[in-house]
Design an enzyme around this catalytic site. Structure first.
Site, mmCIF file in Angstrom:
data_model
loop_
_atom_site.group_PDB
_atom_site.id
_atom_site.type_symbol
_atom_site.label_atom_id
_atom_site.label_comp_id
_atom_site.label_asym_id
_atom_site.label_seq_id
_atom_site.Cartn_x
_atom_site.Cartn_y
_atom_site.Cartn_z
ATOM 1 C CE LYS A 179 -4.240 -1.768 2.096
ATOM 2 N NZ LYS A 179 -5.263 -1.542 3.152
ATOM 3 C CG ASP A 198 -8.301 0.628 2.906
ATOM 4 O OD1 ASP A 198 -9.143 -0.207 2.520
ATOM 5 O OD2 ASP A 198 -7.073 0.430 2.857
#
Length: 318
Positions: free
Chosen positions: A73, A109
């Site tokens: 990420k 997210d």
């Protein structure tokens, strides 16, 4: 997803290592089938040493986009052409959109967490006070997007106080919200509750000083602050399978009936943290909503279509 893969099928996927445990293929392919879209979602196990080549493959193979999970990420960012504001501040990308040869990194997210709060929990973060337990990557994504969505005050509690202070500094410097770092656990119970609404003790106003407050243990602690906030978010992995018997050290008796408490763990679907918070009358939720809505937002970015949320929800195993 259509019944047959065609020469026009658009491919979306997941880059991670490992990926075998992921629920995303089931969730996205159920949505593609439901809407009759000629898309397919597949998981790609990408070792860290191959990440740069894998990202280049998005362009080379004309993928519609991919999700990104651990351990990529943060490390994927240098290979992208552009970041959204949320992804830049979160310091992490979990969704890449391919448009006209350019790769844009998003953080769905944090945005998905906010969407879950508003759509499923009936909680609007605007003007609210939030206590975050933990200061890792998940906490940063959640904090950034809560701040960008209008949250007024964020308290970041972490055992390593310097990490909490770094996150509080980011929020103070880059968003309209005000943030403070809090020692966790604190050593005493002394706090004046009204101070949180006025000016934090022991610090300078962000407009006048360096922009970061640390509430010391003589002035602020989890016990009193938990009673003041509107939302508590548990962002650590404590309580996650296979350690279901673990639980963060938290003063559950200070929670108010109706307070919203979210544990980002979703396996098991009901953690010890949630159980103990529920006994105090809090409205408790696990992290499955964040998982669902990060996928919903990614789906909409790739397809331009409104995601069939309930179809995607039913595809999840919990």
């Amino acid at each position: 997803m259509s019944e047959l893969i065609s020469g026009r099928t658009r491919v979306c996927g997941l880059f991670g290592f490992p990926v075998e445990h992921s629920f995303s293929p089931a969730m996205h392919n159920a949505a593609f089938r439901h809407l009759g879209l000629d898309f397919v979602y597949v998981a790609f196990a990408v070792p860290p040493r191959e990440l740069e080549r894998a990202v280049a493959g998005i362009r080379a193979l004309n993928l519609a986009g991919v999700n990104v999970t651990v351990p990529h990420k943060e490390k994927v960012i240098p290979y992208l052409d552009e970041l959204t504001a949320g992804a830049r501040l979160a310091g992490a990308v979990n969704t890449i959109v391919h448009r006209d040869g350019r790769l844009v990194g998003h953080n769905t997210d944090g945005a998905g967490f906010v969407r879950f709060l508003t759509d499923d929990a009936g909680f609007n973060p605007a003007g609210k006070r939030v206590l975050l337990l933990g200061a890792g990557g998940a906490a940063r994504a959640v904090a950034v997007h809560l701040a960008l969505s209008g949250a007024a005050q964020l308290l970041v509690a972490n055992r390593t106080l310097s990490r909490a202070a770094e996150l509080a500094a980011l929020i103070n410097e880059e968003t309209p919200a005000r943030a403070w770092a809090v020692p966790w656990p604190a050593k005493d119970d002394r706090v004046l509750p009204e101070r949180l609404e006025r000016k934090p003790p022991g610090g300078h106003d962000p407009e006048e000083g360096e922009g970061t407050f640390v509430l010391d243990t003589n002035d602020g602690n989890i016990k009193e602050l938990a009673a003041l906030v509107d939302l508590v978010v548990q962002t650590t992995p404590l309580g996650m399978h296979p350690r279901e018997d673990t639980c963060p050290d938290f003063p559950f008796d200070c929670l108010r009936p109706g307070q919203v408490v979210v544990d980002l763990v979703y396996n098991p679907p009901r953690t010890l943290f949630m159980e103990r918070a529920a006994r105090s009358g809090a409205r408790v939720y696990n992290g499955l909503g964040m998982l669902l809505y990060q996928g919903v937002l990614a789906f909409e970015l790739w397809t331009g279509e409104e995601a069939p949320v309930e179809v995607m929800r039913r595809a999840l195993p919990f």
